[in-house]
Design a protein around this motif. Structure first.
Motif, PDB file in Angstrom:
ATOM      1  N   ASP A 178      21.515  46.836 -51.282  1.00 32.95           N
ATOM      2  CA  ASP A 178      22.869  47.094 -50.777  1.00 32.95           C
ATOM      3  C   ASP A 178      23.284  46.033 -49.752  1.00 32.95           C
ATOM      4  OD1 ASP A 178      25.281  48.246 -50.276  1.00 32.95           O
ATOM      5  OD2 ASP A 178      24.488  49.992 -49.201  1.00 32.95           O
ATOM      6  N   THR A 179      23.053  44.782 -50.046  1.00 31.88           N
ATOM      7  CA  THR A 179      23.198  43.733 -49.040  1.00 31.88           C
ATOM      8  C   THR A 179      24.061  42.551 -49.461  1.00 31.88           C
ATOM      9  OG1 THR A 179      21.068  44.250 -48.055  1.00 31.88           O
ATOM     10  CG2 THR A 179      21.902  42.017 -47.682  1.00 31.88           C
ATOM     11  N   VAL A 180      23.886  42.043 -50.685  1.00 36.01           N
ATOM     12  CA  VAL A 180      24.475  40.727 -50.972  1.00 36.01           C
ATOM     13  C   VAL A 180      25.827  40.819 -51.688  1.00 36.01           C
ATOM     14  CG1 VAL A 180      22.209  39.605 -51.022  1.00 36.01           C
ATOM     15  CG2 VAL A 180      23.248  40.412 -53.171  1.00 36.01           C
ATOM     16  N   ASP A 181      26.587  39.729 -51.526  1.00 35.94           N
ATOM     17  CA  ASP A 181      27.910  39.622 -52.155  1.00 35.94           C
ATOM     18  C   ASP A 181      27.817  39.086 -53.584  1.00 35.94           C
ATOM     19  OD1 ASP A 181      29.435  40.188 -49.701  1.00 35.94           O
ATOM     20  OD2 ASP A 181      28.555  38.309 -49.013  1.00 35.94           O
ATOM     21  N   ALA A 182      26.746  38.321 -53.837  1.00 33.61           N
ATOM     22  CA  ALA A 182      26.660  37.650 -55.132  1.00 33.61           C
ATOM     23  C   ALA A 182      25.217  37.392 -55.505  1.00 33.61           C
ATOM     24  CB  ALA A 182      27.420  36.329 -55.083  1.00 33.61           C
ATOM     25  N   VAL A 183      24.947  37.436 -56.813  1.00 34.73           N
ATOM     26  CA  VAL A 183      23.605  37.170 -57.329  1.00 34.73           C
ATOM     27  C   VAL A 183      23.704  36.087 -58.395  1.00 34.73           C
ATOM     28  CG1 VAL A 183      21.698  38.123 -58.696  1.00 34.73           C
ATOM     29  CG2 VAL A 183      22.716  39.492 -56.871  1.00 34.73           C
ATOM     30  N   PHE A 184      22.807  35.119 -58.308  1.00 35.59           N
ATOM     31  CA  PHE A 184      22.750  34.065 -59.321  1.00 35.59           C
ATOM     32  C   PHE A 184      21.356  34.078 -59.935  1.00 35.59           C
ATOM     33  CE2 PHE A 184      21.737  29.521 -60.310  1.00 35.59           C
ATOM     34  CZ  PHE A 184      22.552  29.423 -61.421  1.00 35.59           C
ATOM     35  N   LEU A 185      21.291  34.355 -61.250  1.00 36.92           N
ATOM     36  CA  LEU A 185      20.003  34.443 -61.937  1.00 36.92           C
ATOM     37  C   LEU A 185      19.809  33.258 -62.879  1.00 36.92           C
ATOM     38  CD1 LEU A 185      19.964  38.249 -62.905  1.00 36.92           C
ATOM     39  CD2 LEU A 185      19.006  37.151 -60.861  1.00 36.92           C
ATOM     40  N   ASP A 186      18.801  32.451 -62.603  1.00 39.02           N
ATOM     41  CA  ASP A 186      18.409  31.367 -63.499  1.00 39.02           C
ATOM     42  C   ASP A 186      16.976  31.678 -63.922  1.00 39.02           C
ATOM     43  OD1 ASP A 186      17.737  29.042 -64.795  1.00 39.02           O
ATOM     44  OD2 ASP A 186      17.912  27.736 -63.047  1.00 39.02           O
ATOM     45  N   LEU A 187      16.855  32.587 -64.868  1.00 44.34           N
ATOM     46  CA  LEU A 187      15.560  33.125 -65.291  1.00 44.34           C
ATOM     47  C   LEU A 187      15.494  33.113 -66.819  1.00 44.34           C
ATOM     48  CD1 LEU A 187      15.615  36.362 -63.092  1.00 44.34           C
ATOM     49  CD2 LEU A 187      14.226  34.320 -62.661  1.00 44.34           C
ATOM     50  N   PRO A 188      14.277  33.077 -67.370  1.00 41.35           N
ATOM     51  CA  PRO A 188      14.193  33.095 -68.839  1.00 41.35           C
ATOM     52  C   PRO A 188      14.736  34.387 -69.446  1.00 41.35           C
ATOM     53  CG  PRO A 188      12.085  32.465 -67.850  1.00 41.35           C
ATOM     54  CD  PRO A 188      12.967  32.920 -66.734  1.00 41.35           C
ATOM     55  N   ALA A 189      14.575  35.506 -68.725  1.00 43.44           N
ATOM     56  CA  ALA A 189      15.034  36.788 -69.263  1.00 43.44           C
ATOM     57  C   ALA A 189      15.856  37.513 -68.205  1.00 43.44           C
ATOM     58  CB  ALA A 189      13.843  37.637 -69.696  1.00 43.44           C
ATOM     59  N   PRO A 190      17.051  37.010 -67.939  1.00 49.22           N
ATOM     60  CA  PRO A 190      17.836  37.575 -66.834  1.00 49.22           C
ATOM     61  C   PRO A 190      18.108  39.068 -67.008  1.00 49.22           C
ATOM     62  CG  PRO A 190      19.180  36.041 -68.146  1.00 49.22           C
ATOM     63  CD  PRO A 190      17.766  35.889 -68.583  1.00 49.22           C
ATOM     64  N   TRP A 191      18.163  39.519 -68.265  1.00 48.31           N
ATOM     65  CA  TRP A 191      18.474  40.936 -68.488  1.00 48.31           C
ATOM     66  C   TRP A 191      17.443  41.852 -67.835  1.00 48.31           C
ATOM     67  CZ3 TRP A 191      17.656  37.251 -72.240  1.00 48.31           C
ATOM     68  CH2 TRP A 191      16.402  37.250 -72.857  1.00 48.31           C
ATOM     69  N   GLU A 192      16.220  41.338 -67.641  1.00 43.76           N
ATOM     70  CA  GLU A 192      15.188  42.157 -67.000  1.00 43.76           C
ATOM     71  C   GLU A 192      15.457  42.332 -65.507  1.00 43.76           C
ATOM     72  OE1 GLU A 192      11.476  40.269 -67.918  1.00 43.76           O
ATOM     73  OE2 GLU A 192      11.533  40.882 -70.022  1.00 43.76           O
ATOM     74  N   ALA A 193      16.321  41.477 -64.953  1.00 44.91           N
ATOM     75  CA  ALA A 193      16.566  41.541 -63.505  1.00 44.91           C
ATOM     76  C   ALA A 193      17.911  42.181 -63.165  1.00 44.91           C
ATOM     77  CB  ALA A 193      16.486  40.148 -62.906  1.00 44.91           C
ATOM     78  N   VAL A 194      18.655  42.565 -64.204  1.00 50.62           N
ATOM     79  CA  VAL A 194      20.031  43.029 -63.963  1.00 50.62           C
ATOM     80  C   VAL A 194      20.059  44.310 -63.127  1.00 50.62           C
ATOM     81  CG1 VAL A 194      22.004  44.085 -65.135  1.00 50.62           C
ATOM     82  CG2 VAL A 194      21.203  41.828 -65.849  1.00 50.62           C
ATOM     83  N   GLN A 195      19.207  45.261 -63.456  1.00 49.21           N
ATOM     84  CA  GLN A 195      19.197  46.520 -62.698  1.00 49.21           C
ATOM     85  C   GLN A 195      18.765  46.284 -61.253  1.00 49.21           C
ATOM     86  OE1 GLN A 195      20.428  49.381 -63.102  1.00 49.21           O
ATOM     87  NE2 GLN A 195      20.752  49.668 -65.307  1.00 49.21           N
ATOM     88  N   HIS A 196      17.787  45.391 -61.076  1.00 50.62           N
ATOM     89  CA  HIS A 196      17.369  45.037 -59.710  1.00 50.62           C
ATOM     90  C   HIS A 196      18.535  44.402 -58.943  1.00 50.62           C
ATOM     91  CE1 HIS A 196      13.314  45.995 -60.811  1.00 50.62           C
ATOM     92  NE2 HIS A 196      13.201  44.990 -61.682  1.00 50.62           N
ATOM     93  N   ALA A 197      19.261  43.540 -59.640  1.00 49.61           N
ATOM     94  CA  ALA A 197      20.392  42.855 -59.003  1.00 49.61           C
ATOM     95  C   ALA A 197      21.430  43.870 -58.550  1.00 49.61           C
ATOM     96  CB  ALA A 197      21.010  41.842 -59.963  1.00 49.61           C
ATOM     97  N   LYS A 198      21.652  44.869 -59.403  1.00 50.73           N
ATOM     98  CA  LYS A 198      22.641  45.889 -59.071  1.00 50.73           C
ATOM     99  C   LYS A 198      22.260  46.578 -57.756  1.00 50.73           C
ATOM    100  CE  LYS A 198      25.067  49.843 -60.984  1.00 50.73           C
ATOM    101  NZ  LYS A 198      25.134  50.841 -62.067  1.00 50.73           N
ATOM    102  N   LYS A 199      20.973  46.849 -57.581  1.00 52.63           N
ATOM    103  CA  LYS A 199      20.503  47.471 -56.343  1.00 52.63           C
ATOM    104  C   LYS A 199      20.760  46.586 -55.136  1.00 52.63           C
ATOM    105  CE  LYS A 199      16.677  50.393 -57.712  1.00 52.63           C
ATOM    106  NZ  LYS A 199      15.291  50.171 -58.095  1.00 52.63           N
ATOM    107  N   ALA A 200      20.531  45.289 -55.309  1.00 52.42           N
ATOM    108  CA  ALA A 200      20.634  44.363 -54.173  1.00 52.42           C
ATOM    109  C   ALA A 200      22.080  44.131 -53.752  1.00 52.42           C
ATOM    110  CB  ALA A 200      19.976  43.038 -54.538  1.00 52.42           C
TER     111      ALA A 200
END
Lengths: 389, 462, 462, 389
Positions: free
Chosen positions: D171-193
């Motif tokens: 519940d902290t950041v304004d924006a997330v930038f994912l440069d990962l081989p499988a970004p879809w695996e990080a989407v739920q985590h990003a939503k939390k952040a």
């Protein structure tokens, strides 16, 4: 297909060019009249006129250019039954599929006939195009057009759903072009239609990436190789003839002149105000009533002017001469032509998925030949025929 | 079934068969393409990719892939793309720079000398590679492919299609082609509406790639006159790899900027013996040959000056306007004019000039965009590097002006002016002198025929 | 968890809250964007999309979507993309032109007056539509979406982010932005290395879009001096929709091409009363104001002339070289120079000039490419129409020349020359006078640091 | 982050520009020496020199430019640990994600740090960047660099596999930038952040279309909206200053002059041959032996010349004067600058998939506010809270 004579004859198809964005195909029919907001024209007046002529309207209002049809002009002028294929795509597909005089080609679907006309032009009377359209009304319209355009010897049109029912020829064509919603359903049929005695080619035209992926997979499964995909577009350029960009020295000079004029005016106002004051001080009171309300405004301005009276002493020196700008003036007369892409351009038409079919027949023959040559020439190790996958 | 139209054209097949004397394009496993003129009873040496006896290739169809085994050729059947399974492995634990070749280049040279096939060498390399199992399947696949290409002995023959020949020359030296990329070439040929039987003019300082394209599209029917800047007909090197039959090249003739000048009379030596009688058979033959040549030159000049050509294509280092000034008169009405240039500046200047001239209809200037994709399963993307430019193309149509015909707009303005003048004695604005005919005002009927309706089968689904 | 760094910035939140006096961008269901200055106790009329009381919007966060119901607003929650099921249906049996609206426009007007929601109107239309069941699901989806947009009453508020404001102006009139597309603007700001605290010069004849970008990136820290061609500071209309707080706009000052000229002395009226004594309070106040203004002008001039600015951005109708001649002296060493122009001709001329001057390092000229995609499931493709151009950008770095430093190549050539002269008495070729420093010859150490190694996580998989 | 002083100081990071293609970051360390094939330089000699200076090498051979680092120069000069992100992508992502001074941002993975440096520059000391790298060696290297570059206050670096373990903030950041081989695996985590009190944004950087499709689906499932995708590239232009293209009139004149010269030569040869023949006919036989074998060749040429003897009568008139070319000559001196894209350019970097998160919290608040306003302002119908999907 279309007339190659110098002059227009009765019965010819011509392209009427009103403007760049307004073209129209016209069958010259003596007795008919073309009535447009670009003027009124009797068909019979166009007979005998050389192709490419500018023709003024009968009533003297407006003119047209009467052009010899080409597949490209036809595409611009045709009544669109579907989204049309554009030059960049058609040209590129023609080239990659190695379509040339004498080629035998399949296209599905016919659509508005852009690709058909271009292909008929390129393959000429020694080639043949089989064109398939699943939509009955469109098929009839296209058949009628092909006949009118003298393409019957070159094009065979079929009303047929090729995904369900396949093509009407087997082991015959050099190239297949599929513009269908689900080209993967026609890939096996296409394989049958392609001739087996040589390398042949296929192109699938699909706007969406998902269609490309399914097509690639179907092509791969069907044994096509060299699968590749292209996008091609045209970016039209707009040309403007403009004065060369002006120098800021000119802008500076203008600002300085404006400032100098303003200063002069202010000084004049002050002088006037002082004279007026002197007059008033001298007791010359008449005319006061006349000035009336206007005076208040004047006085305020005068005061402003007076306040700045001491501006006779600017911070330093004198304003730079206006001649500053002179050296750049001649340069500013010079005109240059500049260009840029049009503000809105076509951003996508379709993905063009290409593949090659190297049929086993060729391999058998090639291997046989290589073998024969090998033993004849050098007697070296016999090339082995790897079983085709 | 249209059985009547089944296959029969053995001539087309032979076009695809390698003959002695053909100049072939050979594609190496690395993707490099090399030209090679094949002659009977010679050895073809491809350096590290091996060498073989030329006769193995003569009589073969174009387009196949071979492995070289003991100086002879083994046809390699087409291989389907392998689906790559994505495992849970990532490159997380592989340190950068660690994933290096575990066999020394000396060891590899030794294996190659032993005649070990490429995939076998790669397999050995992989066995030596500690981190290989840690890499993802994608990385492995990429690695294997690169390595196999590196150690393969073999090649493919490239089918002498126009696309392939243009691509080969473009990749080799785009400058010699004046940046005419295959997509630009195909647009040029379509815009110029080249068809069998047509008659065309061409100025090609682009190694003959445009001439080659036109000749292929004429296929021996029609006419092509090129104008060059040297005395004798130019070589047009791009034609070589097409291995055209003689009938196809017979339609071309060349003039130069002097002999193509109507006001100039070429100095043609007489073919009559000065004494009125041939002194010898040798003299007779020499003078006859000279007569044939000079007659031909005169015929070509007459043919050019008679005009009525169907199109003109320019891809030249010379000022295109100076070329148009010379050749425009020889074009028929409605002829296509196509000018290619690597630089937009040249063509925007030309465009600015043409649009003020009533003899050039609808000049348009376009730049091509071409993008190739890798379409491996799960790994679809445009190629990471690409050609930056294929040049610019200007297209216009030759028309016969009629200075008496006036535009509707001028009429409307005249009418308006008259009305204004009648109403008040005011000065009306002069009619616009725009060279471009006015845009159509909204008109239902016309709009219908000019607006593309977006309802194609394919597009509708998107 | 870095709990210490949790959220706290209420100021950033308020930035996203609509206040009275803000100029909003309202996005209609059709995708059109309209500006609207919102004032308390007024009615906002969106024409066919409805009207509502302004106070409903004040205090709301930016970025939400509303339905208009009885002049008040109902927040519409975000909707996920619906997977479209592909059925066996095709458009095979639908005749072109048949798929037309089955309700007359009068009937639809009536339904709208009755306050029927858009999707309800569309549903009724569909019921009347004979062929609807024959269309594919994709076609239906497309049809429904278009129709719902047509009959919706509502809008969204656009967050006043730089990207959105630039996009709005670009779509509205690219010419007024001198074709600065959002991608070009972002490149300009990064190439100029705009950072909070930096000091920049800018010439912006592009409606202030560059100025707006710089101000956002300064966020109240640093300095921006713009030079304009009019007497009083220009309006920079693009700034309006950003609704910048005052602190953010306080860092900007403007001079014009006359007052920015060191050799020119602006005519500044004295602020001393002519008589030595103020005649009135009014005079005193007037003269004080004048003093403040003239002092400020002098301070801005001094600040400019003192130089050492970190960067210069030009997006102007004036000859960029004439601007550089004036402002280059005020740049610090290593300052970035960024020039944007809609036309390549302007910048290729400038490039040709700069690369011969030792004070401009590494001039580069680029054109941007931007492409947007539709990413609906099963229907991924680039948009069918797109912006043709975002202009060209020239970038160079200001450097201090040292005419005594000479290149390695010159030395090598000198050495070679000396050697040659010693060996034979031949004339050596003169050293090349190329302005560009020589390319590096092969060198292992350097090559390693300059060649990108292709082994990114993401890219490796491809 | 980097020095903003006018002059270089000991300990500064500078960028050494050798050529456009050869740049190198350098930490000024008095006592050290920079030894390159562009010359030898003592670090201490660079101290006190203004940034942006051209510096000649100690031995007088070669020179360098010493530049102030920017994220863009750093990217060109940095030791690449992974494929780097380029200007066009970084700039566009920054813009679309609305990254500005004060922004709180997440990036994963850190890679070579191009995006980190650019973002640190843009967000400034009031913003914060959380950067995640799953590769240990790369993470250490980046941490070291960030410290050296004075970015510790702005960037927090974590060695962490975010797909498995999520992010370190909520519940902290304004924006997330994912440069990962499988970004879809990080989407739920990003939503939390992402912070829940305002609209926030995400960008996923993926080279392949299949990655995009999976990402779009994951974003949609996680409740992100306004999902869109972009590609952005730069097309560098090459500028050449060339003579204006010559006129073909010049070429024609040259050909005509050549023909005239050839003809003159031929006529001279005939005249010579005839004189020689006359001499021979006059019985002047001496020197015959001297000419020897050479004579045969000469005779052949002479015969050729004689054959064409009658060419004194060309088909008509005289050759056009060479002056033909004169008018075009001055024009050919003019130089013009022309440009075109470089022959090989970057054709693809990645697809940029963007989305927006409008969290329910905002909806509740917005609806509450709208409700309050509604009743306060007009007392009209209360806006109803549609249950979020």
């Amino acid at each position: 297909m279309w007339s190659t004579a110098r002059e227009i004859a009765d019965g010819d198809l011509v392209i009427i060019w009103f403007t760049r964005d307004a073209l129209q195909p016209l069958h010259i029919t003596a007795g008919k009249e073309l009535n447009t907001r670009f003027g009124v024209y009797r068909h019979s007046d166009l007979v005998g006129v050389p192709y490419g002529s500018k023709v003024g309207s009968r009533n003297g209002k407006g003119f047209i250019h009467v052009l010899r049809p080409t597949p490209e002009l036809w595409t611009l002028a045709l009544p669109h039954r579907t989204q049309i294929l554009y030059l960049a795509d058609i040209a590129f597909v023609t080239s990659w599929l190695d379509i040339k005089p004498g080629s035998r080609v399949i296209e599905a679907g016919t659509g508005s006939g852009s690709f058909s006309h271009s292909t008929a032009r390129t393959i000429g009377p020694t080639g043949h195009l089989w064109s398939y359209e699943f939509h009955e009304a469109r098929a009839s319209k296209a058949r009628e057009e092909f006949t009118r355009h003298g393409m019957d010897g070159i094009v065979t049109l079929n009303h047929r759903n090729v995904c369900k029912d396949g093509f009407t020829v087997e082991d015959t064509v050099d190239a297949v072009f599929l513009d269908l919603p689900a080209p993967w359903e026609a890939v096996q049929h296409a394989k049958k239609a392609l001739r087996k005695d040589r390398t042949t080619r296929i192109c699938c035209f699909s706007p969406c990436m998902e269609q490309v992926m399914r097509t690639v997979s179907a092509l791969n499964d069907a044994g096509f190789t060299d699968i590749t995909m292209f996008e091609t577009l045209l970016r039209p350029q707009q040309v403007d003839v403009l004065p060369a960009p002006p120098s800021v020295a000119g802008a500076a000079a203008q600002l300085k002149r404006a400032e100098a004029r303003r200063e002069e005016k202010r000084l004049r106002q002050i002088a006037q105000a002082q004279r007026a004051k002197r007059k008033r001080d001298d007791g010359d009171g008449d005319g006061g009533a006349e000035d009336g309300g206007a005076k208040g405004g004047k006085r305020a301005r005068t005061e402003d002017a007076e306040d700045s009276g001491a501006a006779d002493t600017p911070l330093a020196g004198t304003p730079a001469p206006a001649a500053d700008a002179a050296p750049s003036a001649p340069a500013e007369e010079r005109k240059i032509s500049v260009s840029k892409a049009f503000p809105e351009v076509r951003g996508h038409t379709s993905y063009l998925t290409f593949a090659v079919l190297l049929p086993p027949a060729v391999y058998a023959a090639a291997q046989g030949a290589a073998e024969a040559q090998s033993s004849a020439a050098s007697g070296a190790a016999t090339p082995q025929a790897d079983a085709a996958a | 079934m249209d059985v009547a139209e089944g296959p029969s054209s053995s001539s087309v097949v032979s076009e695809q068969t390698i003959e002695a004397g053909h100049t072939l394009l050979l594609k190496m496993p690395t993707g490099d393409v090399r030209p090679h003129k094949i002659e009977k009873d010679t050895t073809v040496n491809l350096g590290k990719f091996g060498s073989f006896h030329a006769n193995h290739l003569i009589g073969q169809p174009y387009g196949l892939t071979y492995d070289i085994v003991d100086k002879s050729l083994k046809v390699v059947p087409p291989r389907p793309i392998q689906e790559v399974e994505d495992t849970e492995a990532t490159n997380e634990l592989i340190n950068d720079g660690e994933f290096v070749q575990p066999l020394t280049s000396e060891e590899i040279e030794e294996l190659k000398k032993q005649g070990l096939p490429a995939d076998e060498i790669v397999k050995r390399q992989i066995e030596q590679h500690a981190n290989y199992q840690l890499k993802t399947e994608y990385s492995k696949e990429k690695y294997k492919k690169r390595k196999v290409a590196k150690y393969s002995k073999g090649f493919s023959t490239v089918i002498p299609a126009l696309y392939n020949v243009c691509e080969y020359w473009f990749n080799k030296d785009a400058t010699r082609l004046r940046d005419i990329r295959p997509d630009a070439l195909s647009q040029i040929l379509n815009l110029a509406s080249i068809r069998p039987g047509g008659r065309y003019l061409c100025v090609d300082d682009a190694s003959g790639i445009v001439v080659t394209g036109i000749l292929q599209r004429l296929a021996g029917e029609g006419r092509l006159i090129t104008i060059c800047d040297i005395e004798s007909p130019p070589a047009y090197p791009c034609m070589v790899q097409m291995n055209f039959p003689k009938e196809h090249t017979a339609v071309i003739s060349s003039l130069n900027w002097a002999t193509a000048d109507e006001d100039y009379t070429p100095i043609v030596a007489s073919s009559e013996p000065p004494t009125g009688k041939f002194k010898s058979e040798g003299q007779k033959s020499r003078l006859n040959k000279r007569k044939v040549a000079s007659d031909m030159l005169m015929r070509h000049r007459e043919e050019l000056f008679a005009g009525e050509f169907d199109g003109l294509v320019i891809a030249s280092q010379y000022d295109p306007w100076s070329i148009l000034e010379r050749l425009y008169p020889y074009l028929g009405g409605s002829a296509s004019i196509v000018v290619h240039s690597p630089q937009v500046q040249i063509l925007s200047d030309l465009h600015a000039k043409l649009r003020d001239l009533p003899g050039y209809l609808g000049p348009s200037l376009t730049e091509g965009f071409l993008r190739r994709y890798q379409v491996l399963p799960g790994r679809t993307h445009p190629t990471m590097n690409t050609s930056g430019t294929g040049g610019f193309i200007l297209h216009a149509i030759k028309v016969y002006d009629d200075p008496n015909a006036s535009s509707v707009m001028a009429h409307r303005q005249k009418a308006k002016k008259a009305k204004l003048e009648a109403e008040a004695n005011a000065n009306a604005a002069p009619a616009t002198s725009s060279a471009e005919p006015e845009r159509p005002v909204s008109d239902e009927t016309l709009a219908e025929t000019t607006q593309p309706i977006e309802s194609s089968d394919a597009a509708m689904e998107s």
